[in-house]
Enzyme design. Structure first.
Site, PDB file in Angstrom:
ATOM      1  N   GLU A 138      -4.099 -10.278  -4.148  1.00 52.38           N
ATOM      2  CA  GLU A 138      -3.584 -10.150  -2.963  1.00 52.38           C
ATOM      3  C   GLU A 138      -4.872  -9.791  -2.259  1.00 52.38           C
ATOM      4  O   GLU A 138      -5.731  -8.849  -2.574  1.00 52.38           O
ATOM      5  CB  GLU A 138      -2.636  -9.095  -2.751  1.00 52.38           C
ATOM      6  CG  GLU A 138      -1.802  -9.165  -1.338  1.00 52.38           C
ATOM      7  CD  GLU A 138      -0.713  -8.264  -1.419  1.00 52.38           C
ATOM      8  OE1 GLU A 138      -0.441  -7.951  -0.322  1.00 52.38           O
ATOM      9  OE2 GLU A 138       0.132  -8.256  -2.438  1.00 52.38           O
ATOM     10  N   GLU A 142      -3.060  -5.810   7.381  1.00 47.53           N
ATOM     11  CA  GLU A 142      -1.568  -5.338   7.595  1.00 47.53           C
ATOM     12  C   GLU A 142      -1.696  -4.240   8.796  1.00 47.53           C
ATOM     13  O   GLU A 142      -2.288  -3.433   8.661  1.00 47.53           O
ATOM     14  CB  GLU A 142      -0.837  -4.583   6.485  1.00 47.53           C
ATOM     15  CG  GLU A 142      -0.711  -5.569   5.397  1.00 47.53           C
ATOM     16  CD  GLU A 142      -0.105  -4.925   3.955  1.00 47.53           C
ATOM     17  OE1 GLU A 142       1.150  -5.077   3.843  1.00 47.53           O
ATOM     18  OE2 GLU A 142      -0.634  -4.309   3.381  1.00 47.53           O
TER      19      GLU A 142
END
Length: 265
Positions: A138, A142
Site C-alpha cells: 500500500e 490520507e
C-alpha cells in the site's frame, strides 16, 4: 487501508497488469510492470475503469458501509459522500471507488478536496492484498478530518506498517480547497509531492512495496481508531470529498497535463 470481500477476486483477476517475480537463491525480488498511462477528469464514471464499492465495510474499525448511492459525478467532479443512514450492519454510509486494473512503477496524481471532521478519513492510495491473492502492499495519502491542515503519507509492505509515515502541511488546508497530491513509485524509491513540492521520500529497500496495485479513492469513518483519527463526530448533514482529476503516468511516458509533476522532470 482497504480490504475487499472475496467476491471481488474475479474482478481483480481480469486485470491485464502482471507481476513478474524473479527468484534468486537467498533473496526475493519483484519487477513491477507499470500499466498504461491515463488521465481521468470525471466527465463520467466509466465502468471499464472504475468499480464502485457497495454493500460491505472493511472491518470492525469502520463505522460506515460502502454505498453506491454515496458515489456521484457532476460537472467534472467525483463526489464520495458520508451520511448517517443505516445500511447493512452500520449506522452510516460512505463512498469508495477503485480501479479495475492494477498499476506498478510510475507517477500517481490526484486533485482533491478532503472533508473536515473528527473520525473521518479522505484517502488516495494504492492497495493490493490477500483478497487478490497477493501480499498486502500500500502507498497512501490520507487526510485525517480531525486536522485537515495536514495530509499523512505512508506505505505498507507485506501487511506491515513500516513506520515511515509523515504528516505534511497542506498550504491553506486540505479541506478548504482543491490541492494536488502525487507520488512517484520507482525501483528503489517512493517520492511524495504536495502541490508540486517534494515533501517525503522512502528509499530503504525493506520499506518499499513490490506488487502492482489498484488505485483507490475513499471517504470513511471510525468509532474506534480514536488515537489516530480522533473521536468520531457525526456530521450534522451529508458531506462529500471531491475529486477533479486522477492520473497515472507510466515511466518514460510524456507529461499528460500541465500541473503534473512529470512536467517538472
Amino acid at each position: 487501508m482497504d480490504n475487499e470481500p472475496t467476491r471481488l477476486c474475479t474482478i481483480a483477476a481480469s486485470s491485464t497488469i502482471a507481476i513478474i517475480a524473479a527468484l534468486v537463491p537467498g533473496t526475493t525480488t519483484h519487477a513491477v510492470e507499470a500499466g498504461a498511462s491515463f488521465v481521468e477528469e470525471f466527465d463520467d464514471l466509466a465502468s471499464e475503469r472504475w468499480y464502485v464499492s457497495d454493500g460491505w465495510s472493511n472491518g470492525d474499525h469502520q463505522n460506515c458501509t460502502w454505498s453506491k448511492d454515496q458515489v456521484s459525478v457532476e460537472d467534472g467532479v467525483l463526489r464520495l459522500g458520508f451520511a448517517t443512514d443505516g445500511y447493512k450492519d452500520r449506522d452510516n454510509v460512505c463512498g469508495e471507488v477503485q480501479t479495475n486494473e492494477r498499476f506498478g512503477y510510475g507517477t500517481y496524481e490526484v486533485r482533491m478536496k478532503a472533508v473536515e471532521g473528527s473520525g473521518l478519513n479522505t484517502g488516495f492510495f494504492t492497495y493490493i492484498g490477500p483478497v487478490h491473492d497477493q501480499p498486502h502492499d500500500e502507498i497512501d495519502f490520507e487526510v485525517l478530518g480531525k486536522n485537515p491542515s495536514k495530509v499523512q503519507v505512508n506505505q505498507y509492505v507485506d501487511g506491515e506498517n513500516v513506520g515511515d509515515e509523515k504528516l505534511v502541511e497542506v498550504p491553506g488546508g486540505a479541506a478548504s480547497d482543491f490541492n494536488d497530491y502525487a507520488f512517484v513509485w520507482e525501483e528503489g524509491r517512493i517520492a511524495w509531492y504536495v502541490n508540486g513540492e517534494l515533501v517525503h521520500e522512502a528509499t530503504d529497500p525493506d520499506k518499499l512495496p513490490s506488487h502492482a496495485s489498484k488505485i483507490y479513492l475513499s471517504l470513511w469513518g471510525s468509532d474506534t481508531l480514536t488515537s489516530w483519527m480522533g473521536a468520531f463526530e457525526a456530521p450534522g448533514e451529508p458531506i462529500a470529498a471531491q475529486f477533479e482529476r486522477v492520473a497515472f503516468t507510466a515511466p518514460g511516458d510524456d507529461c499528460q497535463f500541465p500541473e503534473s509533476v512529470v512536467c517538472a522532470d
